[in-house]
Scaffold this active site. Structure first.
Site, PDB file in Angstrom:
ATOM      1  N   GLY A  70      -0.103   0.714  -6.695  1.00 53.56           N
ATOM      2  CA  GLY A  70      -0.500  -0.633  -6.300  1.00 53.56           C
ATOM      3  C   GLY A  70      -0.123  -0.897  -4.859  1.00 53.56           C
ATOM      4  O   GLY A  70       0.587  -0.115  -4.220  1.00 53.56           O
TER       5      GLY A  70
ATOM      6  N   PRO B 144       1.631  -2.645  -1.424  1.00 52.14           N
ATOM      7  CA  PRO B 144       3.048  -2.931  -1.137  1.00 52.14           C
ATOM      8  C   PRO B 144       3.421  -4.344  -1.558  1.00 52.14           C
ATOM      9  O   PRO B 144       2.619  -5.277  -1.477  1.00 52.14           O
ATOM     10  CB  PRO B 144       3.135  -2.770   0.386  1.00 52.14           C
ATOM     11  CG  PRO B 144       1.928  -1.986   0.783  1.00 52.14           C
ATOM     12  CD  PRO B 144       0.873  -2.319  -0.203  1.00 52.14           C
ATOM     13  N   GLY B 145       4.661  -4.499  -2.027  1.00 54.59           N
ATOM     14  CA  GLY B 145       5.205  -5.816  -2.307  1.00 54.59           C
ATOM     15  C   GLY B 145       4.861  -6.408  -3.648  1.00 54.59           C
ATOM     16  O   GLY B 145       5.120  -7.586  -3.879  1.00 54.59           O
TER      17      GLY B 145
ATOM     18  N   THR C 197       8.903  -0.818  -7.338  1.00 56.36           N
ATOM     19  CA  THR C 197      10.260  -0.263  -7.360  1.00 56.36           C
ATOM     20  C   THR C 197      11.209  -1.152  -8.147  1.00 56.36           C
ATOM     21  O   THR C 197      12.024  -0.667  -8.937  1.00 56.36           O
ATOM     22  CB  THR C 197      10.767  -0.080  -5.922  1.00 56.36           C
ATOM     23  OG1 THR C 197       9.835   0.724  -5.193  1.00 56.36           O
ATOM     24  CG2 THR C 197      12.121   0.600  -5.908  1.00 56.36           C
TER      25      THR C 197
ATOM     26  N   SER D 202     -18.756   1.804  -0.622  1.00 59.84           N
ATOM     27  CA  SER D 202     -18.922   0.525  -1.321  1.00 59.84           C
ATOM     28  C   SER D 202     -19.474  -0.581  -0.430  1.00 59.84           C
ATOM     29  O   SER D 202     -19.758  -1.672  -0.915  1.00 59.84           O
ATOM     30  CB  SER D 202     -17.587   0.084  -1.934  1.00 59.84           C
ATOM     31  OG  SER D 202     -16.635  -0.162  -0.932  1.00 59.84           O
TER      32      SER D 202
ATOM     33  N   LYS E  28     -10.545  -6.308  -5.239  1.00 59.01           N
ATOM     34  CA  LYS E  28     -11.568  -6.912  -4.382  1.00 59.01           C
ATOM     35  C   LYS E  28     -11.836  -8.359  -4.778  1.00 59.01           C
ATOM     36  O   LYS E  28     -12.002  -9.235  -3.919  1.00 59.01           O
ATOM     37  CB  LYS E  28     -12.857  -6.088  -4.451  1.00 59.01           C
ATOM     38  CG  LYS E  28     -12.740  -4.699  -3.838  1.00 59.01           C
ATOM     39  CD  LYS E  28     -14.000  -3.890  -4.036  1.00 59.01           C
ATOM     40  CE  LYS E  28     -13.876  -2.504  -3.422  1.00 59.01           C
ATOM     41  NZ  LYS E  28     -15.088  -1.678  -3.630  1.00 59.01           N
TER      42      LYS E  28
END
Length: 806
Positions: A365, A367-368, A372, A689, A732
């Site tokens: 996925g 970042p953020g 983790t 796309s 999207k």
């Protein structure tokens, strides 16, 4: 002047001045003495040698001041060199030469001639005078004696060199021969070459010889001492063995025996597998035969310590209460239902089957989004130890598998180190940023991870340092990645990919309220009695100061607000709770960073809004097209890749083939150039796309119809006008919602992805499933508008035909 053979060479026969081709050399100095070979490789140098041979003229050789310069100029060369005669030339592969030269005499440059394909110079010959004096004879005798001593001491000089030294009668040549064979830098040899006075040159060579002889004598003394130390060590070993035998007869035990007993007990306590225990005790037996002073003794001791300290049979008890685990996961993270469901399924199966192998999950996925931190919550829910391994930028296979213990300073790899640090054989391992592994000449760490992440093999994982199998099947591996495409196929195949999508606006509000605000208050020393951030303020921060899939920027923005309030309290400006409102956010953080500009950008014909998926989540993408008078050319800008360029070509060909149906004058393709640009030109873009967006932008340009301002689209197209499915639909759609889009066009075959979209987002958007490009254009430009354009073109053509008939 020409020479026929080396035997004809006489320095006195040379003119006082002459022009010669110049050969520049590196890392050495040529003295005027016997014949010897050199290799010539640089093109200018080869041409200089060829000219000297063709014209039967001498060749000037000068040393370079800076050896890194490939094509030296006159200023890069020393002014004193040697003129030589080329005796023999042999061509070698690579347009190079092997040349035998014969030194004649020293020369000094009077004038450089730089024209032509190589350097030339007018040189002044420096012919030595014959000197016969008792002082020179004494220096010659001293030099011979020192040279003989140097030859005897130096292992690099052949004994036959002594015959050469004794056979030279000319003092200057003797000094040159000895000086050229000394192990001194090229700069010092150049100084010898520039020393024309024979007496001074001999003094310099004698001084250098004395220095070299002192170094050689000291080196020989050190070698003799080392050999003596080795003999002493062997003697000590035999004495110790005798002492051990005597103590055994007397029933005494020395300290070493106690040390070995302690190692033996620790190996037994480790409860390692039988085959590993055999290896350990064999190493202990080998270590007992070594001298404590031996280097191998320390290597063996360290190796046995590692074997004894590993948790071969130490496991932590899993918390198998599924309800409690679910509570912990919900407490730590909002949303992420798919990941939580998979973890709880693992717990349920583990409760029913205690000997199951640990799953290998890969959370993918932007970042953020909490990949983790989610792994940390899993370890807390299971009651297991946690170890995180950062794989970003790791390029050495030994980082995973370790080095063999024969190397100095060798250690196990990150996997075994992590197991030892946790102290249990079933921890949770977080393999962070697994998509950013590298590879170079030291090996491929992703290949080393194949065994680690294969449930069928990792029960016998073998670290290079330990060189015995260790069971990793009880370890729960959780890898994290931003994109799965950069993970090598065999490694990706061994992991269960779980996609973690970006957060919706509502989810970000909940995360901020539940986690980020309390955490920032604690970090900044604030309490709820000192500050309150209302919902309008949070909404403004999320909407206008962040634009991301995760919540890292949101956390930073809330921290900025907290710092402002902390300063107010620390300065004693306020004495009651500060309520942060939407208006205050703009005062604290300045002008808004993000705003919804789709309506303004698409108000002009030729601009369409596309949807793209990146490592940072979904983004909206504007495709801009314009036309100008020309010859039917096509210009593409915006750092677009090959696949996207092909999409543009397909779109242009389709529109041209359907020009009449779309109401486009076909002459436009012949007498106009089209320019397509994708903004944010510094960011590389690629993928198929954007095909439907390209078609829509160009059709909008050529028909003069603007695209509906709240429409965004994604999908690949074919030459026949079919719309093919694409990936990343959820990301999207979330990006479209963030940008204020109300109507999303997606391929019909992507209907299966719609259930993954959160209900609150789906309720605010209209989805149109399209299978053909015509459906896309009808939705984006308006079917009635396209019909009107077609009718206008038909009327225009009818009027033109009527005019021609009249």
């Amino acid at each position: 002047m020409a020479f026929d053979s080396p035997a004809d060479i006489d320095p006195r026969s040379l003119p006082p001045e002459m022009e010669v081709p110049v050969l520049a050399i590196r890392n050495t100095v040529i003295f005027p003495m016997f014949a010897f070979p050199i290799n010539v490789g640089r093109p200018r140098s080869v041409r200089a040698v060829e000219e000297a041979i063709d014209e039967k003229s001498p060749l000037g050789i000068f040393a370079q001041r800076d050896t890194t310069i490939e094509n030296p100029e006159p200023s890069d060369l020393f002014q004193t060199g040697t003129v030589v005669n080329v005796v023999k030339r042999m061509k070698v592969p690579g347009n190079k030469l092997s040349v035998i030269i014969h030194g004649i005499t020293r020369v000094r440059v009077k004038e450089w001639k730089g024209e032509g394909t190589h350097l030339r110079a007018v040189v002044e010959t420096l012919v030595p005078e014959e000197i016969n004096s008792s002082e020179i004879e004494g220096l010659t005798s001293t030099l011979r004696e020192l040279a003989q001593k140097f030859i005897d001491l130096s292992p690099q000089v052949a004994p036959e060199a002594a015959l050469l030294v004794r056979s030279i009668d000319e003092p200057g040549m003797l000094a040159d021969v000895v000086g050229s064979n000394l192990n001194i830098p090229p700069e010092e040899k150049q100084e010898l070459l520039e020393t024309f006075d024979i007496r001074e040159r001999m003094d310099r060579v004698i001084a250098l010889l004395n220095k070299e002889i002192q170094v050689l004598e000291l080196s020989n003394k050190i070698q003799t001492d080392v050999k003596g130390e080795m003999d002493k060590a062997q003697r000590d070993y035999f004495l110790r063995e005798q002492k051990k035998a005597i103590e055994k007869e007397l029933g005494e035990v020395d300290e070493r025996q106690e040390e070995f007993e302690e190692i033996r007990r620790s190996l037994k306590r480790a409860r390692m597998p039988t085959e590993v225990e055999k290896v350990a005790f064999k190493e202990l037996k080998r270590m007992a035969r070594m001298s404590p002073g031996a280097a191998e003794y320390t290597v063996s001791r360290t190796y046995l310590d590692w074997l004894a300290e590993l948790p071969w049979s130490v496991s932590s008890s899993d918390r198998l209460d599924v309800v409690e685990a679910e509570r912990i996961l919900d407490e730590d993270h909002y949303g992420l239902e798919k990941v939580k469901k998979r973890i709880l399924e693992f717990l349920a199966v583990r409760k029913l089957k205690s000997d199951m192998k640990g799953p290998i999950l890969c959370l993918v996925g932007p970042p953020g989004v909490g990949k983790t931190s989610l792994a940390k919550s899993v370890s807390r829910a299971l009651g297991r130890k946690l170890h995180r391994i950062a794989l970003g930028g790791v390029r050495d296979e030994a980082e995973i598998r370790g080095h063999r213990k024969t190397y100095i300073g060798s250690m196990p790899g990150k996997i075994i180190k992590g197991v030892k640090k946790c102290g249990t054989n079933n921890p949770v391992f977080v393999l962070d940023e697994i998509d950013k592994l590298g590879a170079d000449y030291r090996g491929d760490p992703s290949s080393a991870l194949l065994e680690v992440l294969d449930p069928e093999q990792n029960d016998t994982f073998q670290d290079h340092y330990l060189d015995v199998p260790f069971d990793l099947s009880s370890v729960l591996f959780i890898a994290t990645a931003n994109v799965p495409d950069t993970i090598p196929g065999p490694l990706r195949d061994r992991m269960e990919i779980i996609r973690v999508s970006g957060y919706t606006h509502q989810e970000k509000m909940q995360i901020a309220r539940r986690y980020l605000v309390p955490e920032n208050l604690e970090d900044h020393g604030l309490t709820e009695e000192m500050i309150e951030i209302n919902d309008d303020a949070l909404h403004k921060i999320v909407e206008n100061y962040t634009s991301e899939a995760g919540v890292r920027s949101l956390k930073r923005e809330i921290a900025s607000v907290c710092r402002f309030v902390a300063k107010q309290w620390a300065s004693e400006v306020v004495d009651e709770k500060i309520v942060v409102t939407a208006e205050m956010v703009e005062e604290i953080r300045g002008p808004i960073h993000f705003w919804k500009e789709v309506a303004e950008r698409t108000a002009t014909p030729g601009v369409a809004t596309g949807l793209a998926w990146t490592a940072a989540g979904g983004v909206i993408l504007f495709i801009e097209a314009t036309k100008m008078k020309g010859k039917g050319g096509l210009t593409l800008t915006g750092s677009i890749g090959d696949v996207m360029k092909e999409s543009v070509s397909v779109a242009r060909s389709y529109i041209r083939s359907m020009a009449d149906e779309l109401g486009i004058d076909s002459d436009l393709f012949d007498d106009h150039d089209i320019h397509i640009h994708v903004p944010s030109g510094a960011i590389p873009k690629d993928g198929p796309s954007a095909g439907v967006t390209m078609v829509t932008a160009v059709t909008s340009l050529l028909t003069g119809l603007p695209v509906q301002p709240t429409v965004a689209m994604t999908g690949e197209i074919t030459l026949r006008g079919n719309v093919l499915p694409v990936g990343g639909i959820k990301e999207k759609v979330l990006a479209a919602h963030r940008a204020g889009i109300k109507h999303v066009l997606i391929p019909k075959k992507n209907q299966k992805d719609l259930p993954e979209i959160p209900d609150e987002i789906a309720a605010e958007l209209t989805f149109t499933l399209v299978a053909r490009v015509e459906e896309v254009l009808d939705a984006a430009l308006g079917a009635d508008n396209l019909k009107r354009v077609r009718d206008e073109l038909a009327a225009k053509r009818a009027a033109a035909e009527a005019s021609e008939s009249a």
